[in-house]
Enzyme design. Sequence first.
Site, mmCIF file in Angstrom:
data_model
loop_
_atom_site.group_PDB
_atom_site.id
_atom_site.type_symbol
_atom_site.label_atom_id
_atom_site.label_comp_id
_atom_site.label_asym_id
_atom_site.label_seq_id
_atom_site.Cartn_x
_atom_site.Cartn_y
_atom_site.Cartn_z
ATOM 1 N N ASP A 1 0.839 -1.195 0.000
ATOM 2 C CA ASP A 1 0.000 0.000 0.000
ATOM 3 C C ASP A 1 0.879 1.251 0.000
ATOM 4 O O ASP A 1 1.845 1.339 0.772
ATOM 5 C CB ASP A 1 -0.889 -0.022 1.251
ATOM 6 C CG ASP A 1 -1.820 1.157 1.346
ATOM 7 O OD1 ASP A 1 -2.784 1.209 0.571
ATOM 8 O OD2 ASP A 1 -1.569 2.037 2.197
ATOM 9 N N GLU B 1 1.400 0.324 -4.937
ATOM 10 C CA GLU B 1 0.907 1.612 -5.419
ATOM 11 C C GLU B 1 2.062 2.606 -5.467
ATOM 12 O O GLU B 1 2.446 3.154 -4.437
ATOM 13 C CB GLU B 1 -0.180 2.142 -4.481
ATOM 14 C CG GLU B 1 -1.448 1.310 -4.448
ATOM 15 C CD GLU B 1 -2.463 1.876 -3.477
ATOM 16 O OE1 GLU B 1 -3.577 2.211 -3.892
ATOM 17 O OE2 GLU B 1 -2.133 1.995 -2.273
#
Length: 898
Positions: free
Chosen positions: A544, A573
């Site tokens: 993340d 990400e």
Amino acid sequence: MAAVVMSFTLLSELSLSITVRADEGVTLKLHYHRDDEQYDGWDVWMWPDGGEGEGIPFEDEDGEMVATYSVPAGKTKVGYIVRTQDWDKDVDMDQFIDLSEVVSGTVHAYVESGVEGCEKEYGEDVMTGTKLKSAVYDGDKTIKIELTGEIDESLLDTFYVSGRLGDVEVTKAELSEKASDTQYFYDLTIGDVLDPNRNYRLGFDGQEFPVNMPIVYSTKEFEDQYTYEGDDLGATVSADKTVFRVWAPTAESVSVNLYESGDPWKKDLVESVEMTAGDKGTWVAEVSENLAGTYYTYTAVLDGLNVEACDPYARTTGVNGKRAMVIDLDSTDPEGWADDKNPHASESMTDAVIYELHIRDFSVDENGNMANAGKYTAFTETGTKTEGGNATGIDYIKSLGVTHVHLLPFYDFGSVDENDESSERFNWGYDPVNYNVPEGSYSTDAHDGNVRVKEAKEMVKALHDNGLSVVMDVVYNHVYSGKDFCVNRLVPGYFSRINADGTYSNGSGCGNDTASERSMVRKYIVDSVCYWADEYHIDGFRFDLVGLIDVDTINEIVEKVHETHPDVIFYGEGWSMNTDVTKENVVMATQQSSEKTPGFAYFNDNIRDGLKGSVFSTSEVGWASGARNAERAMTASFLASETWSKNPSQIIQYASCHDNNTLYDRIAGSRTDLDEESWIKMSNLAASFYLTAEGVPFMQAGEEILRTKVKEDGSFDSNSYSSGDEVNCIKWENLDDPGYQKNLEFYKGLIAFRKEHALLRLSSAEDVSARVKAVEGLDKNVLAFVMDNSDKALEGESAEQIFLAFNPNETETVVALPEGNWNVYVKGAQAGTEVIETVSGSVTVEPISSVVLVKGDAGKAGVDKAGAKNKAVVPIIAAIAGVAAIAIALFLKNKKKK
């Protein structure tokens, strides 16, 4: 994560009462009034300017609903949002109360719901004047302060610095800058150098303010002295002894507390064992006993204060992760665990088809008929079906054909109360508390530290036994609470990036950013990922907001894990985010840095937004939903040839994930002028595009059965992180509807076709450039590609060529084919590994659809009842059809020119 906004027609009234005390800071009393008197579900989110926020509940005080909040001393502005737990806001903006002139006393502010701003009234006890706003020590003999007003010489003698070991004299105060009428900066000269490991307060005119000390953790001197490289942090248990080791270099002393239970409210301390100072800032204690099953914490003495914390290296805990537990990990292994393996270990990154799934979503719908609803063990249940006899659960995922199941976070997270036995306990889990501990709410007994470990392993083994690799979603970029995180409690502020004024860096938007560039933070993250790969047999990790982690940390993770698990995959990400790193020359792991992290892949937001429109503007359409002039960008995405990377092994191709709207909702929300049939066609066009593109395909669970998330008011939920089961769960009953089954079969066919053809799974930019070409001269908005294996050199590919055409227009198009006979495998709502028809010359592509054709393969007929007689006729018919199609195509082309 963006909060969802709800409109209100009821007029409500808000009043705010603020108390300020020099010794205790500021107390906010927010009085909330609604005409309908319905306060259930409402609270207020408050934060000091630049600090972390928290939800404050309303309590009844003399007939008014009041939320009380203590503000840190020196803060001159307080933010607030009146909201529901689902983040529906009373007013859709951050609002602030200015306290810059208040020294002490009570301040009232009156706010009407739906109206920006407030009216302030001061109580009789209010004192206004010059206020100390910040104090920052420079590491030598100067403290730089900010005041809200100018001071005269008579006040200079009121300055003093106090610490636990006594006061330090302030010898001089000089004005260094006047930034505004309410911003005055002074340099205070002090008599002695301060100890950076102790706390000090600056006194001024009856006020006291904490002195922000320089962060020495990132200096070479600190890291040389305190970087511990051993592999024995935490509790190590053997037959006759248990050894505890914790890293706490700034502590004066440390002890380990042994408890009977893992319930933090129970006063069942058995013994506290003093630890001795060890290497590189560690503390060690040895107990001559096998303490497996014993719960424990550490107490560190920091500047004279006792601070209790869970072990950062805890392998398991009691309820809600407050107390660690000594565990015999071997005793939690499922039967056959020693032989458990990654079922896709020998495959390339681009061979993966990733399916993103939330553990609770998977099984909590009663129509899935899984006994262990919402639990790890639901994945061990086979043979489960809907009322109509369609497979659910793990049988369903297996039949879909995906290779990897990406599980949303299942380390111990803070947003769900594990002690709450109510049925509705939902959160995505992006709020870490204990990184190396499985989340207790997914286990059948959150109070027993052994159970969550055993059941998490059973889940992994069940997935492996069904041919599915396991990807773990990890969130090392921030924690649930910066000040309460175990590392920061034992070594104040070490794990997080903290600015000079004492506020946390907040690029994550979650209140604190992880200082991965520090040696012991990096070690902690690397050790954690290796632990999950080793102990739980995790086959991949999704990071993340990895753009907040530095490339050196990411590369070390990949290197260390691949030493023993070379087939583990990594992606995340890679968005560029603003964070205040604590060292110079730190490069973050963003898309733009992909060449610096060759073993790590990144989500491709270009294909995501290109297909359906930007996630930041839900009314915007994408190429699949009607946008024009997008051919060039979509071609680059299909070829995995983005500006930030040309390596297909580093590009995750997707149209939807847990964040933002589902694919179906996003298209339906932006094309309200169309009907459901058109929305489905657009969704499937998007799916056929990214599932046949070069790169690594990734899909949100349920996308294949048109997953939708609808709130009570009928609107689509774009941020369902805590919206509960009704909104989030997989709706298994939809499988009994022929329409959903038809859509499911389309996805199954696309996945099966991809897995059968290596041309769709090329693993290098060179191969893509050599073998895949975009077709030119097509109708506006139409895209087509030819994949070539004429040299027969591509291992695992039987086809000579593959031809793919995508038509987002609301009218059909005719696309000319290269010479030869072509077997159609994808057409309209059909897809698979069986031939639908054979064509040559050209192919007609229906409105809002795709076709995929193969030349030179054996061709498995979908319907083979006609026998040998028809086999002889097919080429003749195909040839005639081809000539006719070419004639029609030329006629239409000439007609357009006229």
